[in-house]
Motif scaffolding. Structure first.
Motif, mmCIF file in Angstrom:
data_model
loop_
_atom_site.group_PDB
_atom_site.id
_atom_site.type_symbol
_atom_site.label_atom_id
_atom_site.label_comp_id
_atom_site.label_asym_id
_atom_site.label_seq_id
_atom_site.Cartn_x
_atom_site.Cartn_y
_atom_site.Cartn_z
ATOM 1 N N VAL A 276 0.900 -0.975 -0.066
ATOM 2 C CA VAL A 276 -0.084 -0.088 0.207
ATOM 3 C C VAL A 276 1.093 0.843 -0.072
ATOM 4 N N SER A 277 0.894 2.016 -1.180
ATOM 5 C CA SER A 277 1.947 3.174 -1.082
ATOM 6 C C SER A 277 1.309 4.109 -1.947
ATOM 7 N N GLU A 278 1.714 5.262 -2.426
ATOM 8 C CA GLU A 278 1.647 6.310 -3.511
ATOM 9 C C GLU A 278 2.801 6.491 -4.297
ATOM 10 N N SER A 279 4.335 5.633 -3.510
ATOM 11 C CA SER A 279 5.060 5.976 -4.843
ATOM 12 C C SER A 279 5.942 4.533 -4.513
ATOM 13 N N GLY A 280 6.798 4.695 -5.239
ATOM 14 C CA GLY A 280 7.956 3.940 -5.090
ATOM 15 C C GLY A 280 8.573 4.215 -4.504
ATOM 16 N N MET A 281 9.366 3.018 -4.135
ATOM 17 C CA MET A 281 10.858 3.242 -3.029
ATOM 18 C C MET A 281 11.878 2.901 -3.321
ATOM 19 N N ILE A 282 13.465 3.374 -2.634
ATOM 20 C CA ILE A 282 14.616 3.278 -3.820
ATOM 21 C C ILE A 282 14.875 2.774 -1.434
ATOM 22 N N LEU A 283 15.744 1.632 -1.823
ATOM 23 C CA LEU A 283 16.246 1.212 -0.191
ATOM 24 C C LEU A 283 17.568 0.821 -0.572
ATOM 25 N N ARG A 284 18.408 1.457 0.888
ATOM 26 C CA ARG A 284 19.856 0.678 0.648
ATOM 27 C C ARG A 284 19.964 -0.826 0.062
ATOM 28 N N THR A 285 21.120 -1.245 0.282
ATOM 29 C CA THR A 285 21.071 -2.515 1.096
ATOM 30 C C THR A 285 23.024 -2.722 0.557
ATOM 31 N N GLU A 286 23.354 -4.114 1.256
ATOM 32 C CA GLU A 286 24.549 -4.311 1.782
ATOM 33 C C GLU A 286 25.652 -3.777 0.737
ATOM 34 N N LYS A 287 25.829 -3.863 -1.043
ATOM 35 C CA LYS A 287 25.699 -3.636 -2.379
ATOM 36 C C LYS A 287 25.534 -2.306 -3.161
ATOM 37 N N SER A 288 24.618 -2.772 -2.922
ATOM 38 C CA SER A 288 24.059 -1.632 -3.745
ATOM 39 C C SER A 288 22.382 -0.630 -2.861
ATOM 40 N N VAL A 289 20.949 -1.087 -4.305
ATOM 41 C CA VAL A 289 19.985 0.128 -3.565
ATOM 42 C C VAL A 289 19.452 -0.975 -4.409
#
Length: 579
Positions: A276-289
């Protein structure tokens, strides 16, 4: 009516059965300035760049347009936010300029703004640090067509993305990028090249190189549908085959100037209501995003980044890849995703320039172009967003082998087919819908796939109202779209329609199996298939889906590859390169 129909049949951009035969004759009889090998976005872009400079150009592709990397990306036109952190300012500036051109001039019907929330997890330093990076991102490369960053408190971020755990963030920043259906965009670039005079032919595999003294003077090609062979003579050849660059280089008998490594990126597709969201997301990971990207009625979650040394045509996702994506996205979701939520999975290979580091995530995303032999240019690396720049560089590199001095690149001023008149048609969508008995929402969806070519699509429904109805098991698409894929867009097999001209193979849990027979019948009408041929197409497609599903339950790349590569090829005449 008869003359306008003839005119439509003879339209250079109509990649239908008649054009296919005519193109074969031209490949064998004409002398070209440039032969482009590879029907991905860089190859299609190179053909368009060359054609609009006034050069005689042929584009050949062994499989289908965008059948490799160019249909399996994250479907973003973006600057690459993480490259700012790696201080690759030139790469980001160049990509953002291209994003702006796509949104405004080149492909406003295909490329759209998309918002992302960046959840903040560290107090004090992270907000100003990220804001400074996004300030550059919002202004570099002449970016003007998307809104700037917006800062949110934790409560504000949770209102925008209720799916997030409260503990997953202390606040957030929303920023914008752009997205497109990569396969449709690549196909439209190729059709635009054809519109400007390029000969574009798929299922046409390069099986050898022609030589005059010490220089490459063309290629020998094989029609993988019927086995015919012919020679194409040209002043220069451009290798735009991405992860196959090294294989083509070996076939030419010479050594390359750079080495290409394949990095596998896997994405999963889940229904829109699962997050449930009005927007996409960008999340950090240990290697990249990790991206969570809105995709019509779905979300695309990706991507992985692992070395791949197996079958280049059919990279396989493993259970480990899918678990990795679920595990990382579930760290921030209040209601976790499960394997049962997944509707589609796709794996693609990034053609990275091999460097000192063994980690694929650290290999260069910049591109390299080289004249590897007299008459032969190779280009590789880069990212989807900068395809137009890569194409211009490739043609510039080939200029030394061309008669006369070619004009400068002008593709920054050349709209793709469907762009001209698009905005006016959006305003006229209600009227257009009424004219054809469709819902205005449906017409807007068609406009975002075809732009002003929507008239050609809808004209196929004249006198055949059943074609203006949704497909029975894939109601996002109309029957006319399937017919148009075969009559105008160069689709030669069921897989081409279900996996690339439409995205049914990743947007429905049945992955196209339930509508395969209906689609095969419609395609068969255009391509003249017998009932036996229709049946074979359905069987081959179902075998592909079964193999993909089974491979996605395997623990290792080797096990997944063995299952996926054992499935029959729609293009059974493909000759695999000898290592």
């Amino acid at each position: 009516m008869a003359s306008s129909q003839r005119e439509a049949e003879n339209s250079p951009a109509r990649l239908g059965p008649l054009k296919r035969e005519e193109s074969w004759q031209r490949l064998g009889e004409d002398k070209f300035d440039l032969v482009v090998i590879g029907g991905g976005v860089v190859g299609a872009g190179t053909a368009l760049d060359a054609a609009t400079r006034g050069l005689r150009v042929a584009l050949v592709e062994a499989r289908d347009l965008a059948s490799g990397t160019s249909s399996r990306s994250s479907k973003l036109f973006h600057g690459g936010l993480r490259y700012l952190e790696q201080l690759e300012f030139g790469l980001v500036r160049e990509a953002l300029r291209e994003r702006e051109l796509m949104l405004t001039t080149i492909a406003p019907h295909l490329v759209k703004p998309v918002s992302f929330l960046y959840p903040l997890t560290h107090r004090v330093w992270e907000r100003p640090y990220t804001a400074a990076g996004l300030l550059m991102y919002d202004t570099m490369g002449g970016a003007r067509s998307v809104p700037g960053q917006k800062h949110l408190s934790r409560a504000g971020a949770l209102r925008m993305v209720p799916a997030l755990k409260r503990s997953a963030l202390i606040g957030g920043i929303r920023y914008y990028d752009a997205q497109a259906d990569d396969a449709r965009h690549t196909m439209t670039v190729a059709r635009t090249a054809a519109h400007y005079g390029a000969v574009v032919r798929t299922s046409t595999q390069v099986v050898g190189f022609l030589r005059e003294a010490d220089r490459i003077s063309g290629v020998r090609v094989r029609d993988v549908e019927d086995g015919r062979e012919t020679e194409i003579h040209a002043s220069a050849v451009v290798n735009c085959t991405g992860v196959w660059t090294d294989e083509l280089q070996r076939l030419s008998g010479g050594r390359g100037r750079f080495r290409v490594r394949a990095s596998k990126g896997v994405h999963i597709v889940v229904p829109r209501d699962r997050i449930v969201s009005e927007s996409g997301m960008i999340l950090r990971t240990e290697k990249s995003v990790l991206f969570v990207i809105p995709w019509r009625n779905h979300w695309i979650v990706g991507t992985t980044d692992t070395d791949w040394n197996l079958d280049l045509a059919h990279p396989a996702a493993t259970k480990h890849d899918i678990d990795y994506l679920l595990e990382h996205v579930n760290t921030v979701l209040a209601t976790p995703l499960t394997h049962d939520d997944i509707e589609g999975v796709y794996a693609g290979l990034r053609p990275l320039l091999a460097g000192e580091s063994e980690e694929t995530s650290k290999l260069s995303r910049e591109h390299a172009v080289a004249r590897v032999a007299p008459g032969l240019v190779a280009i590789a690396g880069g990212k989807y967003t900068t395809y137009r720049v890569m194409a211009a560089d490739a043609v510039d590199a080939a200029a030394v082998d061309l008669p006369g001095r070619p004009q400068s690149s002008i593709t920054d001023k050349v709209p793709l087919l469907g762009a001209d008149g698009y905005h006016a048609l959006v305003n006229q969508a209600d009227h257009l819908a009424g004219e054809h008995g469709l819902h205005p929402y449906r017409v807007r969806h068609l406009l975002d796939r075809y732009g002003s070519m929507v008239h050609e699509v809808l004209a196929l429904g004249e006198g055949r109202p059943e074609l203006l109805k949704p497909l029975e098991h894939a109601p996002d698409y109309l029957g006319v779209e399937v017919v148009y894929a075969a009559s105008h867009e160069g689709a030669l097999h069921l897989e081409d329609v279900l996996a690339r001209r439409t995205r049914i193979s990743i947007e429905y849990a049945h992955r196209g199996v339930d509508c395969a027979a209906q689609v095969a019948t419609l395609v068969g009408e255009v391509l003249g298939w017998s009932k036996d041929e229709e049946k074979r197409e359905v069987e081959v497609y179902k075998a592909r889906v079964d193999a993909e599903r089974e491979s996605q339950s395997q623990p290792s790349d080797e096990a997944a590859d063995a299952l996926r590569s054992a499935a029959p090829e729609a293009r059974s005449g493909i000759i695999e390169p000898v290592s």
